[in-house]
Design a protein around this motif. Sequence first.
Motif, PDB file in Angstrom:
ATOM      1  N   ASN A 189      -2.298  20.546 -10.995  1.00  0.00           N
ATOM      2  CA  ASN A 189      -2.156  21.297 -12.250  1.00  0.00           C
ATOM      3  C   ASN A 189      -3.044  20.713 -13.339  1.00  0.00           C
ATOM      4  OD1 ASN A 189      -0.291  22.994 -11.049  1.00  0.00           O
ATOM      5  ND2 ASN A 189       1.477  21.890 -11.852  1.00  0.00           N
ATOM      6  N   LEU A 190      -3.078  19.386 -13.443  1.00  0.00           N
ATOM      7  CA  LEU A 190      -3.922  18.725 -14.449  1.00  0.00           C
ATOM      8  C   LEU A 190      -5.390  19.080 -14.229  1.00  0.00           C
ATOM      9  CD1 LEU A 190      -3.627  15.296 -15.987  1.00  0.00           C
ATOM     10  CD2 LEU A 190      -5.703  15.752 -14.730  1.00  0.00           C
ATOM     11  N   GLU A 191      -5.841  18.980 -12.985  1.00  0.00           N
ATOM     12  CA  GLU A 191      -7.238  19.278 -12.672  1.00  0.00           C
ATOM     13  C   GLU A 191      -7.559  20.760 -12.894  1.00  0.00           C
ATOM     14  OE1 GLU A 191      -9.459  17.003 -12.331  1.00  0.00           O
ATOM     15  OE2 GLU A 191      -8.024  15.361 -12.163  1.00  0.00           O
ATOM     16  N   ALA A 192      -6.608  21.649 -12.617  1.00  0.00           N
ATOM     17  CA  ALA A 192      -6.823  23.078 -12.831  1.00  0.00           C
ATOM     18  C   ALA A 192      -6.994  23.386 -14.319  1.00  0.00           C
ATOM     19  CB  ALA A 192      -5.660  23.884 -12.246  1.00  0.00           C
ATOM     20  N   ILE A 193      -6.196  22.754 -15.156  1.00  0.00           N
ATOM     21  CA  ILE A 193      -6.310  22.939 -16.610  1.00  0.00           C
ATOM     22  C   ILE A 193      -7.677  22.460 -17.082  1.00  0.00           C
ATOM     23  CG2 ILE A 193      -5.440  22.146 -18.859  1.00  0.00           C
ATOM     24  CD1 ILE A 193      -2.616  22.085 -17.478  1.00  0.00           C
ATOM     25  N   LEU A 194      -8.069  21.259 -16.650  1.00  0.00           N
ATOM     26  CA  LEU A 194      -9.362  20.718 -17.065  1.00  0.00           C
ATOM     27  C   LEU A 194     -10.518  21.576 -16.545  1.00  0.00           C
ATOM     28  CD1 LEU A 194      -8.726  16.890 -16.631  1.00  0.00           C
ATOM     29  CD2 LEU A 194      -8.724  18.237 -18.750  1.00  0.00           C
ATOM     30  N   ALA A 195     -10.402  22.092 -15.323  1.00  0.00           N
ATOM     31  CA  ALA A 195     -11.456  22.945 -14.760  1.00  0.00           C
ATOM     32  C   ALA A 195     -11.578  24.250 -15.541  1.00  0.00           C
ATOM     33  CB  ALA A 195     -11.168  23.231 -13.287  1.00  0.00           C
ATOM     34  N   TYR A 196     -10.446  24.820 -15.943  1.00  0.00           N
ATOM     35  CA  TYR A 196     -10.484  26.054 -16.720  1.00  0.00           C
ATOM     36  C   TYR A 196     -11.248  25.845 -18.025  1.00  0.00           C
ATOM     37  CZ  TYR A 196      -9.105  29.798 -19.823  1.00  0.00           C
ATOM     38  OH  TYR A 196      -9.140  30.835 -20.726  1.00  0.00           O
ATOM     39  N   TYR A 197     -10.908  24.779 -18.755  1.00  0.00           N
ATOM     40  CA  TYR A 197     -11.572  24.535 -20.039  1.00  0.00           C
ATOM     41  C   TYR A 197     -13.032  24.121 -19.858  1.00  0.00           C
ATOM     42  CZ  TYR A 197      -7.329  25.363 -22.608  1.00  0.00           C
ATOM     43  OH  TYR A 197      -6.235  25.972 -23.165  1.00  0.00           O
ATOM     44  N   ALA A 198     -13.344  23.442 -18.760  1.00  0.00           N
ATOM     45  CA  ALA A 198     -14.746  23.099 -18.483  1.00  0.00           C
ATOM     46  C   ALA A 198     -15.554  24.366 -18.243  1.00  0.00           C
ATOM     47  CB  ALA A 198     -14.834  22.171 -17.271  1.00  0.00           C
ATOM     48  N   GLN A 199     -14.958  25.326 -17.552  1.00  0.00           N
ATOM     49  CA  GLN A 199     -15.652  26.593 -17.288  1.00  0.00           C
ATOM     50  C   GLN A 199     -15.894  27.349 -18.597  1.00  0.00           C
ATOM     51  OE1 GLN A 199     -13.386  29.528 -15.068  1.00  0.00           O
ATOM     52  NE2 GLN A 199     -15.250  30.145 -13.999  1.00  0.00           N
ATOM     53  N   GLN A 200     -14.962  27.264 -19.529  1.00  0.00           N
ATOM     54  CA  GLN A 200     -15.075  27.971 -20.803  1.00  0.00           C
ATOM     55  C   GLN A 200     -15.988  27.270 -21.807  1.00  0.00           C
ATOM     56  OE1 GLN A 200     -13.544  31.026 -21.179  1.00  0.00           O
ATOM     57  NE2 GLN A 200     -13.065  30.685 -19.032  1.00  0.00           N
ATOM     58  N   HIS A 201     -15.982  25.900 -21.794  1.00  0.00           N
ATOM     59  CA  HIS A 201     -16.608  25.151 -22.889  1.00  0.00           C
ATOM     60  C   HIS A 201     -17.650  24.117 -22.473  1.00  0.00           C
ATOM     61  CE1 HIS A 201     -13.808  26.933 -25.737  1.00  0.00           C
ATOM     62  NE2 HIS A 201     -12.855  26.698 -24.862  1.00  0.00           N
ATOM     63  N   GLY A 202     -17.747  23.794 -21.199  1.00  0.00           N
ATOM     64  CA  GLY A 202     -18.729  22.805 -20.764  1.00  0.00           C
ATOM     65  C   GLY A 202     -18.087  21.645 -20.027  1.00  0.00           C
ATOM     66  N   THR A 203     -18.916  20.855 -19.416  1.00  0.00           N
ATOM     67  CA  THR A 203     -18.494  19.751 -18.561  1.00  0.00           C
ATOM     68  C   THR A 203     -17.755  18.659 -19.330  1.00  0.00           C
ATOM     69  OG1 THR A 203     -20.441  20.159 -17.207  1.00  0.00           O
ATOM     70  CG2 THR A 203     -19.343  18.046 -16.896  1.00  0.00           C
ATOM     71  N   TRP A 204     -16.724  18.118 -18.688  1.00  0.00           N
ATOM     72  CA  TRP A 204     -15.988  16.982 -19.250  1.00  0.00           C
ATOM     73  C   TRP A 204     -16.720  15.688 -18.943  1.00  0.00           C
ATOM     74  CZ3 TRP A 204     -12.310  17.573 -22.618  1.00  0.00           C
ATOM     75  CH2 TRP A 204     -11.534  18.719 -22.607  1.00  0.00           C
ATOM     76  N   GLN A 205     -16.738  14.790 -19.911  1.00  0.00           N
ATOM     77  CA  GLN A 205     -17.137  13.404 -19.666  1.00  0.00           C
ATOM     78  C   GLN A 205     -15.826  12.640 -19.524  1.00  0.00           C
ATOM     79  OE1 GLN A 205     -19.428  12.266 -23.090  1.00  0.00           O
ATOM     80  NE2 GLN A 205     -20.878  13.928 -22.819  1.00  0.00           N
ATOM     81  N   ARG A 206     -15.627  12.026 -18.377  1.00  0.00           N
ATOM     82  CA  ARG A 206     -14.366  11.310 -18.107  1.00  0.00           C
ATOM     83  C   ARG A 206     -14.650   9.823 -18.030  1.00  0.00           C
ATOM     84  NH1 ARG A 206     -11.031  15.203 -14.005  1.00  0.00           N
ATOM     85  NH2 ARG A 206      -9.376  13.745 -14.516  1.00  0.00           N
ATOM     86  N   GLN A 207     -13.906   9.066 -18.810  1.00  0.00           N
ATOM     87  CA  GLN A 207     -14.107   7.626 -18.885  1.00  0.00           C
ATOM     88  C   GLN A 207     -12.773   6.920 -18.708  1.00  0.00           C
ATOM     89  OE1 GLN A 207     -15.741   6.494 -22.657  1.00  0.00           O
ATOM     90  NE2 GLN A 207     -15.413   4.333 -22.307  1.00  0.00           N
ATOM     91  N   PRO A 208     -12.644   6.064 -17.681  1.00  0.00           N
ATOM     92  CA  PRO A 208     -11.413   5.286 -17.529  1.00  0.00           C
ATOM     93  C   PRO A 208     -11.216   4.353 -18.723  1.00  0.00           C
ATOM     94  CG  PRO A 208     -12.865   5.013 -15.615  1.00  0.00           C
ATOM     95  CD  PRO A 208     -13.635   5.766 -16.663  1.00  0.00           C
ATOM     96  N   VAL A 209      -9.975   4.121 -19.075  1.00  0.00           N
ATOM     97  CA  VAL A 209      -9.661   3.241 -20.208  1.00  0.00           C
ATOM     98  C   VAL A 209      -8.814   2.085 -19.685  1.00  0.00           C
ATOM     99  CG1 VAL A 209      -8.465   3.078 -22.425  1.00  0.00           C
ATOM    100  CG2 VAL A 209      -9.686   5.168 -21.826  1.00  0.00           C
ATOM    101  N   ASP A 210      -9.246   0.866 -19.965  1.00  0.00           N
ATOM    102  CA  ASP A 210      -8.485  -0.314 -19.563  1.00  0.00           C
ATOM    103  C   ASP A 210      -7.219  -0.430 -20.393  1.00  0.00           C
ATOM    104  OD1 ASP A 210     -10.448  -1.022 -17.773  1.00  0.00           O
ATOM    105  OD2 ASP A 210     -11.466  -2.350 -19.195  1.00  0.00           O
TER     106      ASP A 210
END
Length: 97
Positions: A73-94
């Motif tokens: 579900n999390l990935e589907a939400i992010l994929a939907y918004y990426a399709q609408q607005h552009g690629t996500w930059q994902r950065q792990p946080v310590d």
Amino acid sequence: MTNQITEQKRELLRCSGLPLAVYREIAAHLRQVEGVETKLITQQSQHFDYYQSQVDGILIQYPIPFDATCQGNLEAILAYYAQQHGTWQRQPVDESS
């Protein structure tokens, strides 16, 4: 009674030029996924640019291990918004940050 400490995964998500309202909408959708917490990160730039978002990104946090359905579900939400607005930059946080 014992308090069980669960390991958490933390990521900072950014999408260039995304407006504040859309970041808020995404954060609200992500919080609907069980176990996901979000926090909007304020823009830190010293230079004003009308086209720059007021938000630097979304900090998301969720437990490890994470339920496969919830992860989907999390990935589907992010994929939907990426399709609408552009690629996500994902950065792990310590945890120390």
